[in-house]
Design an enzyme around this catalytic site. Sequence first.
Site, PDB file in Angstrom:
ATOM      1  N   TRP A 101       0.837  -1.202   0.000  1.00  0.00           N
ATOM      2  CA  TRP A 101       0.000   0.000   0.000  1.00  0.00           C
ATOM      3  C   TRP A 101       0.874   1.256   0.000  1.00  0.00           C
ATOM      4  O   TRP A 101       0.538   2.273  -0.607  1.00  0.00           O
ATOM      5  CB  TRP A 101      -0.893   0.002   1.250  1.00  0.00           C
ATOM      6  CG  TRP A 101      -1.726   1.234   1.420  1.00  0.00           C
ATOM      7  CD1 TRP A 101      -2.976   1.468   0.924  1.00  0.00           C
ATOM      8  CD2 TRP A 101      -1.370   2.429   2.148  1.00  0.00           C
ATOM      9  NE1 TRP A 101      -3.419   2.706   1.286  1.00  0.00           N
ATOM     10  CE2 TRP A 101      -2.450   3.324   2.042  1.00  0.00           C
ATOM     11  CE3 TRP A 101      -0.250   2.820   2.878  1.00  0.00           C
ATOM     12  CZ2 TRP A 101      -2.449   4.578   2.635  1.00  0.00           C
ATOM     13  CZ3 TRP A 101      -0.243   4.078   3.465  1.00  0.00           C
ATOM     14  CH2 TRP A 101      -1.337   4.938   3.343  1.00  0.00           C
ATOM     15  N   HIS A 102       2.043   1.155   0.670  1.00  0.00           N
ATOM     16  CA  HIS A 102       2.897   2.329   0.775  1.00  0.00           C
ATOM     17  C   HIS A 102       3.534   2.720  -0.548  1.00  0.00           C
ATOM     18  O   HIS A 102       3.870   3.885  -0.746  1.00  0.00           O
ATOM     19  CB  HIS A 102       3.996   2.104   1.828  1.00  0.00           C
ATOM     20  CG  HIS A 102       3.496   2.254   3.217  1.00  0.00           C
ATOM     21  ND1 HIS A 102       2.926   1.216   3.905  1.00  0.00           N
ATOM     22  CD2 HIS A 102       3.439   3.332   4.036  1.00  0.00           C
ATOM     23  CE1 HIS A 102       2.553   1.649   5.100  1.00  0.00           C
ATOM     24  NE2 HIS A 102       2.844   2.927   5.201  1.00  0.00           N
ATOM     25  N   GLY A 103       3.734   1.788  -1.435  1.00  0.00           N
ATOM     26  CA  GLY A 103       4.330   2.187  -2.705  1.00  0.00           C
ATOM     27  C   GLY A 103       4.687   0.999  -3.565  1.00  0.00           C
ATOM     28  O   GLY A 103       4.777  -0.132  -3.089  1.00  0.00           O
TER      29      GLY A 103
END
Lengths: 479, 304
Positions: free
Chosen positions: A325-327
């Site tokens: 989700w962060h990247g």
Amino acid sequence: MLFNSLDFAMFLPIVFVLYWFVAAKDLKYQNLLLVVASYVFYGWWDWRFLTLIAFSSILDYGIGLRLLHEENELKRKAFLWLSICVNIGFLGFFKYYNFFVENFIDAFSLFGTKISANTLHIILPVGISFYTFQTLSYSIDVYRRKLEPTKDVISFLAFVSFFPQLVAGPIERATNLLPQFYKKRQFHYSQAVDGCKQILWGLFKKIVIADNCAQYANTIFNNSDNYSGSTLVMGALFFTFQIYGDFSGYSDIAIGISRLFGFNLKQNFAFPYFSRDMAEFWRRWHISLSTWFRDYLYIPLGGSRGGTWMKVRNTFIIFLVSGFWHGANWTFIVWGLLNALYFLPLLLTKSNRNNLDVVAENANVPSVKEFLQMVLTFSLSVFAWIFFRAENVTQAFLYIKSIFQPSLIALPTIRPTNVIVLVIFFILLEWFGRRNQYAIETFFINKPRIVKWGFYMFIISLLFIFRAEEQQEFIYFQF
Amino acid sequence: MKLFFKHIIIFALAFFIVEKGVWFILNETPKKQYDKRLELLIKGKINKDIIVLGSSRGAGNILAGQLEKETGLTAYNLSYQGSNVDFHKFILETLLKFNKAPQYVLLSIDNSSQFIKDESLNYREDAVLPLTKYNYINNELVNEKINSPLSYAFFLGRYNKFHSLFRDAFVNTRNPIDSFGSMGILKKNDVKLNYVEKTEKYNQNFEKASRIKAFKNIQKLCKLNNIKLVFVFSPSFYNFESSFYTRFKKLDESENGIFVYDSTNNIYRNQEYFYDKTHLFINGAKIFSTEISNFINTELSFNR
């Protein structure tokens, strides 16, 4: 528009005055003003992003209404999946398209097959991961009949785009935030003052702590080949405080601004670096995301209801998805995996819910055991942040390898006294304020006004004096 | 609501008043500086006929006191070590704003580093930041995006790390600033130098547009103020960079003078006169300064 910019310093008072003086008579006008202000705030980055958020909002609003009237379970499910696919589809396209294409090419080339595929020059819309999750939570809660869908489109648009928390959270649940748009907000002196204090503390975390640490973290991480082991440890520590100051600072500002407008958002950070184990850390770090994954992924997957294997599997899924989700980078996936590994022993020994209270709740200093637990947990999180910050997994491993060399015991070549003193001062304030929603919430609360105001002026002075030479954008904007 | 606004306004006013105490710190900092040339400039105390601009080559290789003696014109050196052409433009603008325009500006050229992004040549923030008590300096720092526009209202916005140094600045003994602003190098460097023939060609692709722009602005400013601008090429312990010179001449937009050291003079191949490859020792600087004086004297006699 950055919270720590002059643009925003002008924008906020204008919206505040219009909100309480011009639009205060009618709830609809107040909500409409919030929508307009939020769209101006968001469009400040790039007006083209507005179409995306507007489309996403209208779609989920419509789906909510259809779910209200639809009794057929199959059709209800289809509507839910439509919402999930469109929202995740947007997120996937803007955030992960190039990642998947590049990895497919790499995977095929491993087997000797060369394929050519085009990557796209995609601009990632700011905050897409945050508002996508927020609007998804609405569709899911309506589908589960936990929430009555709203018929008020203005309230819904305001809920999705509410500018204080639009681009970097906290990710609010419809069950908490949406009903607040239905009721007329009342101005309360104490709530507004509290909001101002939280904004001030958030700015301190961002401008004084995060931006100053960022300068050194960037220098060390960008030239990690040239530094001694001890300096690389300093680099990891600087990043540890940078990311905390940056992200929790943003959350504090967002919550504080919301309070000025009569809204209450949930706490997003609860002094995570004072955690005694990794389970406690994850109950205190980015709470709105952790609980989102718990409620909409972990529990639907079976949660802790199955056997040990089920719990382990679900935990790994949650952490991997959270990392992703962060990247779109393997570094985030490894970071998630590492945290899952940290969590595993606690899960297997059923000790993941041992530390539910505040550390040293009735004392000023922790016990030796608590202190050692905190040091260990903090060290584990610092180690994991190396993967989070590195450009790629190879750099992360090289960075770690370079730490463990004889120069680890040498004096670090980069040791800025002023930043180190500031960080120590920050840790002390956080420690003494750890029982509150944010550190300075109750500082000098019962002292004469001159003492309280003197303290706030001191913090404001620090913002001026220690403003970093380079203003940094909030890290979580890229997610 | 009324109470909230009342308290916000009183708090803001109280802060506005209290923070004015920072003025005492801002006011003390310039006094602790070793190099006071910029402050003299702002105070309008540099009214000279010849002004030298440049980086360390200008500061150490051109002795303004000697120029004054040999030409009969008053001279002052406003070269700053490690400064780039953007900074030279700022110094010239400051000079013209607060002082009378000189007859001559000698701009020392950093050869192939003049227009490219060279880490060793910078906008000398450290020379400007201690003087933030002056509105002129603060405006410049706001324009350069170093200070925030808040600094117009709050002295705290002008506060920087130089105001936290509570002792006097380091006194330079290797090349102290003399009363004419020059910084001739007095201490010898023990490193053995070898004269080399440079063959690499100047690469225009590395040039920075902002440097070219600043260079052209210097020319415009001089023309506008009727100043004779002379570009000075100092000797180096290697051959003259002719490919850069060809490029340089294309950027010289008017009838500015170009002064190149006497490359036939053998002393410029003798290590005794050099501190390092690009900087003359004081004895070399004296010889070179005399060459410049002769150039100016010839110019003057031609114009009479």
